[in-house]
Design a protein around this motif. Structure first.
Motif, short mmCIF file in Angstrom:
data_model
loop_
_atom_site.label_atom_id
_atom_site.label_comp_id
_atom_site.label_asym_id
_atom_site.label_seq_id
_atom_site.Cartn_x
_atom_site.Cartn_y
_atom_site.Cartn_z
N LYS A 56 58.35 3.55 24.38
CA LYS A 56 58.03 2.16 24.06
C LYS A 56 58.91 1.71 22.90
N ASP A 57 59.04 0.41 22.76
CA ASP A 57 59.75 -0.15 21.63
C ASP A 57 58.81 -0.14 20.43
N LEU A 58 59.11 0.72 19.46
CA LEU A 58 58.23 0.89 18.31
C LEU A 58 58.12 -0.38 17.47
N GLY A 59 59.20 -1.15 17.40
CA GLY A 59 59.16 -2.41 16.66
C GLY A 59 58.16 -3.38 17.27
N ASP A 60 58.16 -3.47 18.61
CA ASP A 60 57.18 -4.32 19.29
C ASP A 60 55.76 -3.84 19.04
N GLU A 61 55.57 -2.52 19.05
CA GLU A 61 54.24 -1.97 18.82
C GLU A 61 53.75 -2.28 17.41
N VAL A 62 54.65 -2.19 16.43
CA VAL A 62 54.28 -2.51 15.04
C VAL A 62 53.89 -3.98 14.94
N ARG A 64 52.71 -5.89 17.34
CA ARG A 64 51.40 -6.07 18.00
C ARG A 64 50.26 -5.62 17.09
N LEU A 65 50.47 -4.49 16.44
CA LEU A 65 49.45 -3.97 15.53
C LEU A 65 49.26 -4.91 14.34
N ALA A 66 50.35 -5.41 13.80
CA ALA A 66 50.28 -6.34 12.67
C ALA A 66 49.52 -7.60 13.07
N ALA A 67 49.79 -8.11 14.27
CA ALA A 67 49.09 -9.30 14.75
C ALA A 67 47.61 -9.02 14.96
N ALA A 68 47.30 -7.85 15.52
CA ALA A 68 45.90 -7.48 15.76
C ALA A 68 45.13 -7.33 14.45
N LEU A 69 45.81 -6.83 13.42
CA LEU A 69 45.17 -6.64 12.11
C LEU A 69 45.30 -7.88 11.22
N LYS A 70 45.87 -8.94 11.76
CA LYS A 70 46.03 -10.23 11.08
C LYS A 70 46.92 -10.12 9.83
N PHE A 71 47.97 -9.29 9.94
CA PHE A 71 48.97 -9.21 8.88
C PHE A 71 50.01 -10.30 9.10
N GLU A 74 55.86 -11.62 8.34
CA GLU A 74 56.96 -11.75 7.38
C GLU A 74 56.69 -11.00 6.07
N SER A 75 55.53 -10.33 5.99
CA SER A 75 55.15 -9.66 4.74
C SER A 75 56.07 -8.48 4.45
N LYS A 76 56.09 -8.08 3.18
CA LYS A 76 56.92 -6.93 2.76
C LYS A 76 56.50 -5.65 3.49
N PHE A 77 55.19 -5.49 3.64
CA PHE A 77 54.66 -4.28 4.27
C PHE A 77 55.15 -4.16 5.71
N VAL A 78 55.01 -5.23 6.48
CA VAL A 78 55.43 -5.20 7.89
C VAL A 78 56.94 -5.01 7.98
N THR A 79 57.70 -5.68 7.12
CA THR A 79 59.16 -5.54 7.11
C THR A 79 59.56 -4.10 6.78
N LEU A 80 58.91 -3.52 5.79
CA LEU A 80 59.19 -2.13 5.42
C LEU A 80 58.86 -1.19 6.58
N LEU A 81 57.71 -1.42 7.22
CA LEU A 81 57.30 -0.59 8.34
C LEU A 81 58.30 -0.71 9.50
N LEU A 82 58.76 -1.90 9.77
CA LEU A 82 59.76 -2.10 10.83
C LEU A 82 61.06 -1.38 10.51
N ASP A 83 61.47 -1.42 9.23
CA ASP A 83 62.68 -0.70 8.83
C ASP A 83 62.53 0.80 9.04
N LYS A 84 61.38 1.34 8.70
CA LYS A 84 61.13 2.78 8.85
C LYS A 84 61.04 3.17 10.32
N VAL A 85 60.40 2.33 11.12
CA VAL A 85 60.22 2.62 12.54
C VAL A 85 61.56 2.62 13.28
N ASP A 86 62.50 1.82 12.82
CA ASP A 86 63.82 1.79 13.45
C ASP A 86 64.54 3.13 13.33
N LEU A 87 64.15 3.95 12.38
CA LEU A 87 64.78 5.25 12.17
C LEU A 87 64.25 6.33 13.12
N ILE A 88 63.18 6.01 13.86
CA ILE A 88 62.53 7.00 14.72
C ILE A 88 63.00 6.82 16.17
#
Length: 178
Positions: A56-62, A64-71, A74-88
């Motif tokens: 699966k596309d991990l960026g899309d999954e992040v 979806r999770l951010a939207a489900a958790l109402k994050f 554009e927040s720093k946390f989601v951006t940081l998580l997306l940057d880290k997930v791109d490395l996997i």
């Protein structure tokens, strides 16, 4: 009639000795064993989740999770998580799942052994707890937070209890029933 009475006595004595054994179970070992079994379940689910994400596309999954958790996406946390997930990549995800399944099996072995009050499990838990302490102290020094501090304190308490228990068992030799 006498054989029935003897049978009843034998059953009563075996039942009472079984109840006495259960009363003498070490509550500390039971608590540590339950904690280890909880860790085993957690890491098994984590490994299963890693396998579930394999193709699966991990960026899309992040996202979806951010939207489900109402994050905020554009927040720093989601951006940081997306940057880290791109490395996997898929290979790394397989390695993560294998490592979490292995750790889960180890925690399951510890937990069951401690619940059964096996001395080998006490030594195994002692050895593993000691081996992870330097890493935990390093991580706490690099990124201090309450979660890491709590984990370190729990592991130090487990370590202290196991050392105390094993010393007590050395002083108090086991009595074998015949």
């Amino acid at each position: 009639m006498e054989s029935e009475l003897t049978t009843d006595r034998n059953w009563m004595s075996s039942t009472s000795s079984s109840a006495a054994e259960q009363r003498h179970r070490d509550r500390g070992l039971m608590a540590i064993g339950l904690f280890k079994l909880g860790k085993a379940v957690f890491f098994f689910l984590l490994g299963f989740g890693a396998i579930h994400l394999l193709h699966k596309d991990l960026g899309d999954e992040v996202m979806r999770l951010a939207a489900a958790l109402k994050f905020d996406p554009e927040s720093k946390f989601v951006t940081l998580l997306l940057d880290k997930v791109d490395l996997i990549d898929a290979h790394r995800l397989k390695q993560i799942s294998l490592a979490t399944f292995a750790y889960s099996a180890l925690a399951l072995t510890e937990g069951i052994g401690l619940m059964l009050e096996k001395v080998w499990a006490e030594y195994l838990t002692l050895l593993l707890t000691v081996s992870f302490l330097p890493w935990e102290v390093f991580e706490l020094g690099q990124h201090p937070n309450w979660f890491r501090l709590s984990l370190l304190l729990i592991n130090l308490a487990v370590l202290a209890y196991l050392i105390w228990l094993l010393k007590r068992k050395k002083v108090q030799p086991r009595v074998h029933a015949f």
